[in-house]
Design an enzyme around this catalytic site. Structure first.
Site, PDB file in Angstrom:
ATOM      1  N   GLY A   1      97.957   9.719 -66.060  1.00 66.07           N
ATOM      2  CA  GLY A   1      96.549  10.065 -66.196  1.00 66.07           C
ATOM      3  C   GLY A   1      95.711   8.854 -66.566  1.00 66.07           C
ATOM      4  N   CYS A   2      94.418   8.942 -66.349  1.00 63.06           N
ATOM      5  CA  CYS A   2      93.520   7.809 -66.587  1.00 63.06           C
ATOM      6  C   CYS A   2      93.388   7.494 -68.071  1.00 63.06           C
ATOM      7  CB  CYS A   2      92.154   8.087 -65.966  1.00 63.06           C
ATOM      8  SG  CYS A   2      91.436   9.685 -66.435  1.00 63.06           S
ATOM      9  N   TYR A   3      93.045   8.516 -68.874  1.00 62.48           N
ATOM     10  CA  TYR A   3      92.983   8.318 -70.321  1.00 62.48           C
ATOM     11  C   TYR A   3      94.327   7.799 -70.841  1.00 62.48           C
ATOM     12  CZ  TYR A   3      88.588  10.918 -71.353  1.00 62.48           C
ATOM     13  OH  TYR A   3      87.292  11.329 -71.467  1.00 62.48           O
ATOM     14  N   ALA A   4      95.412   8.430 -70.336  1.00 66.12           N
ATOM     15  CA  ALA A   4      96.742   8.122 -70.854  1.00 66.12           C
ATOM     16  C   ALA A   4      97.168   6.697 -70.521  1.00 66.12           C
ATOM     17  CB  ALA A   4      97.755   9.121 -70.289  1.00 66.12           C
TER      18      ALA A   4
END
Length: 871
Positions: free
Chosen positions: A681-684
């Site tokens: 994921g992007c945030y991750a």
């Protein structure tokens, strides 16, 4: 140790009281209100490190200059110790700062701010400025072509009129700028330098300095004024003569013998004319003659190097000169690392293979006495010398043995660095780096052991490929194969290698028993650790065959960006795109072929898989939708296609059928061999990259992540999180607990985190502000930054910055920027800021990395090469 810093920006000098102690008198804002307080130099810098200086009746607050310093220093410890050093001499011996004329024109405010800081902490540098660019401009306006011989300006009477005018004007500009912000300064445009003609027939009104009148300078400093000098000189009869400002600064240094000589210029150092790169260090004893023969060393550069060479011949060998940019002044003055180009005399390095080759046994004994075990009486110099007679060793050192290194070379064993002993002078003058570089030339592999409380632990980390910690000792190595590392660790684990490397009490610059900079032991879950990148990018791929990509669910922003990347990729082409909403429409933004959207059903995908019509399946679908498509591909049996899922469906897979595709943190070889890859994921992605290097230093809590994304992260389906009217001048928090990325980050790092996402009014880009609890006093800001630089060395899509990165700078870029590295005053928490474009490195770019790895291409193939964001 006398270290001269030559800057094209002003240097700082220390102002002492009559008793010799530096006293800082200012009004300090201390929590409760305004207090009048005198700060003595031998007090802790923390006494005023978090205060705001209030300049009474001044329009300029010195708070900004203090903040400027604190943002550039490596640690309070360094600042405190350098202040003590500066105040150990009389005030006029603190520093000589030579300021290039271009600095006054282009960076006057920055220059004044730097000098104001020094002034307000009681340091009084002797500032001498040039005016070359201004003189050239005035001469050109009058139609006069500037003339030079051997880098010296020919100064006829007409040119002298311009020179005198320029010096007066620029001197007044600098003095006025300083007075405007509350810094008392005194213009001294004549009466300091006595001179005779250098060569009247050749250069006309150019002088050779024959004497320096110290009285005007000393009188200014005694009265509390910064002396601001020009390089005009006078003959005994009163004739003004022009003198090169670098030459004049050198004469001042000879007269005052300051702790620092700094030359400030707009380039921030000496630039290699052949490579265009800044030269970090020049060792004159080894490099001067060859350097002066270089074709690009001419005119002013040649004169500058020659003058510095001549100057250093008359000063202690420990002296050095720094040529830096004005923005690096605090770093040069108050940190161990310095900045710009460091020029020193240096020593030629000597290697020896037997004790007989040491010409002076007393010198060797003195060097070995730095060994802590010998100092503590646990061993003796004689016993160690006897030991060396029985083993195969090679020693390295400079002529006076300020640094001594001893490598033991045992048959069939990894060579071991047994001793590394350095004085303060050796560390401050970077002799340690020279010695270690010499060792690396002779030994392609090496190991050594260091006590975890060693004051220079960060330096040892920077020299290694990896490390392993046990019982307060850290094993380091470089140049070893995986099998060799395993064997070495096994020996170390069984205590078969030997005792810790002895680096000596003097190895820590300004070390003291109260100031420990050592790293603590690694936690059990990661006993094996590396500070240089343990997972470097794979070598350039060799597979240049065309591969066909099918995008399932290509309507969203991520799919659109991936299509653009594939359109310019030399070895990929799109064969199918599937979208229920866009079925029958032409695929826009793709120019290789005429592709039309279809609405592929599971039976269609099975047919394509059976006919081997697709090499890479990219699932760009919402969470929870992907499984039927994956199942039907699996049902075909043994195929050669690769599946990459952009959703969260398989990020928590426990069947080991899926590989988590974050190349910078996960094993690239594993990704390259995988047939099913779950795209993070992007945030991750940004959070993991920002936290991972410190995972073994987390203590007494868990990281807390405050994440803010642009509204493209909410997708194309209308919702409050992508409603631009609702988002205008607004910030929307959502999923306050148990967000899927919180679980993803925690599971991948093996460390629980707290994560709170927000959406803001910009379109794309994410900013994380991350609080990480660490062991109290274990790491400084500079050490943390070094850890990150080492960990991500060679990573093209990760940039480490000293400043906190801005989200506007990452939008449209393909990498991650990590910066900030602020440690709180209690020294038990670090704040790190990370930015990432959620549609690119947070999704499409990372997907392309995984495609490239899985297909045998170069990892960065098809990713624009203009994406590196400079720190």
């Amino acid at each position: 140790m006398l270290r001269l810093a030559v800057l094209n920006k002003p240097l700082v000098t220390a102002t002492a009281t009559r008793t010799g102690a530096l006293r800082l008198t200012s009004r300090l804002r201390l929590r409760g209100g305004l207090l009048s307080k005198s700060v003595v130099a031998n007090c802790s810098f923390s006494d005023y490190g978090n205060t705001s200086f209030v300049a009474s009746s001044r329009s300029y607050s010195t708070k900004s200059t203090v903040v400027q310093l604190l943002n550039n220093i490596g640690s309070k410890r360094e600042v405190e110790q350098y202040l003590k050093l500066f105040t150990s001499v009389s005030s006029q011996q603190f520093a000589v700062i030579k300021v290039g004329g271009a600095i006054i024109t282009q960076q006057l405010d920055e220059l004044a701010s730097c000098l104001a800081f020094l002034y307000h902490v009681g340091l009084y540098p002797i500032v001498l400025h040039g005016t070359g660019p201004q003189i050239n401009e005035l001469l050109e306006n009058e139609g006069v072509e500037p003339e030079y011989i051997d880098g010296i300006r020919i100064t006829n009477p007409k040119t002298m009129q311009v020179v005198r005018k320029c010096f007066s004007e620029q001197n007044l500009r600098l003095v006025t700028a300083l007075e405007r912000i509350g810094v008392h300064s005194r213009p001294i445009t004549a009466g300091v330098f006595q001179a005779e003609y250098l060569n009247k027939e050749k250069y006309d009104l150019v002088g050779k300095i024959t004497g320096v009148n110290k009285s005007p300078i000393e009188a200014a400093i005694t009265a509390g004024y910064l002396p601001i000098l020009t390089s005009l000189a006078e003959t005994p009869s009163g004739q003004l003569l022009n003198v090169n400002a670098d030459v004049a600064a050198g004469e001042l240094a000879r007269e005052f013998e300051p702790l620092k000589i700094v030359y400030l210029n707009e380039k921030g150092g000496i630039i290699n004319g052949s490579t265009g790169e800044k030269i970090s260090i020049i060792n004159l004893d080894e490099e001067y003659e060859d350097l002066m023969k270089e074709s690009w060393v001419k005119y002013g550069t040649k004169l500058k190097i020659k003058e510095i060479h001549d100057l250093l011949q008359h000063l202690p060998r420990s002296s050095s000169v720094a040529i830096i940019n004005v923005d690096d002044l605090q770093k040069e003055l108050f940190t161990d690392s310095g900045a710009g180009t460091l020029i020193r005399r240096g020593y030629k390095l000597i290697s020896r293979n037997s004790l007989k080759e040491f010409g002076n046994p007393d010198l060797l004994r003195s060097a070995l006495l730095r060994d802590p075990e010998i100092k503590a009486g646990k061993s003796s110099v004689a016993s160690y010398l006897k030991f060396l007679e029985s083993v195969d060793f090679k020693s390295y050192g400079d002529e006076p043995l300020e640094v001594l290194a001893i490598v033991l070379n045992k048959d069939g064993k990894v060579p071991k660095l047994d001793k590394f002993l350095s004085s303060k002078t050796g560390w401050l003058n970077n002799v340690t780096d020279n010695i270690f570089n010499s060792i690396k030339k002779d030994f392609k592999s090496l190991c050594w052991i260091v006590d975890e409380n060693d004051g220079n632990l960060a330096w040892y980390f920077s020299k290694s490929d990896g490390s392993f910690s046990k019982n307060g000792q850290i094993l380091f190595w470089y140049g070893l194969k995986t099998s060799e590392v395993a064997e070495l660790i096994k020996e170390f684990d069984n205590s078969a290698i030997g005792s810790s490397l002895s680096s000596g009490n003097e190895s820590g610059v300004f070390s003291s028993s109260q100031q420990k900079r050592g790293f603590h032991s690694m936690k059990k879950r990661r006993r094996y650790a590396t500070t240089t990148n343990p997972n470097p990018p794979l070598k350039e791929g060799k597979n240049h065959s065309k591969k066909k990509v099918a995008l399932i669910g290509a309507r969203g922003y991520t799919g659109q960006n991936l299509i653009k990347l594939i359109d310019t990729h030399p070895y990929l082409e799109i064969s199918h795109v599937s979208s229920r909403e866009l079925e029958g429409q032409k695929l826009k933004g793709y120019n290789k072929n005429n592709i039309v959207y279809s609405n592929l059903q599971p039976e269609d995908i099975k047919r394509l898989e059976e006919n081997n019509e697709v090499d890479i399946w990219v699932m760009a679908l919402p969470n929870g939708v992907c499984k039927p498509f994956v199942d039907v591909i699996d049902s075909v049996g043994n195929t050669n296609s690769t599946i990459i899922d952009l959703s969260a469906d398989y990020r928590f897979d426990t069947s080991k059928n899926w590989v988590y595709g974050l190349p910078e943190l996960n094993n690239r070889a594993t990704i390259a061999n995988a047939k099913k890859i779950s795209n993070p994921g992007c945030y991750a992605t940004a959070a993991q990259v920002a936290i991972a290097p410190l995972i073994d230093f987390i203590e007494n809590g868990k990281p807390s992540i405050f994440g803010v994304s642009g509204y493209s992260g909410a997708g194309t389906k209308p919702s409050p999180k992508n409603d631009t009217e609702l988002l205008a001048n607004n910030l929307i928090p959502y999923s306050l607990t148990d967000h899927v990325h919180e679980r993803e980050i925690s599971s991948q790092l093996g460390q629980q985190v707290d994560f709170t996402p927000h959406v803001a009014q910009w379109f794309q880009g994410i900013s994380h502000t991350i609080n990480i609890p660490i062991k109290k006093g274990s790491l400084t800001s500079r050490e943390i930054r070094n850890i990150y630089q080492d960990r991500y060395q060679g990573e093209q899509l990760i940039t480490i910055s000293g400043e906190a990165p801005l989200v506007k700078d990452i939008s449209g870029k393909h990498g991650i920027v990590i910066g900030g590295f602020a440690v709180n005053s209690n020294e038990d928490r670090v704040v790190i800021v990370a930015t990432i474009d959620n549609l690119l490195k947070g999704a499409a770019t990372q997907c392309l990395q995984n495609i490239n790895l899985s297909q045998g291409f170069g990892e960065y193939e098809g990713i624009p090469d203009d994406t590196v964001i400079r720190g």
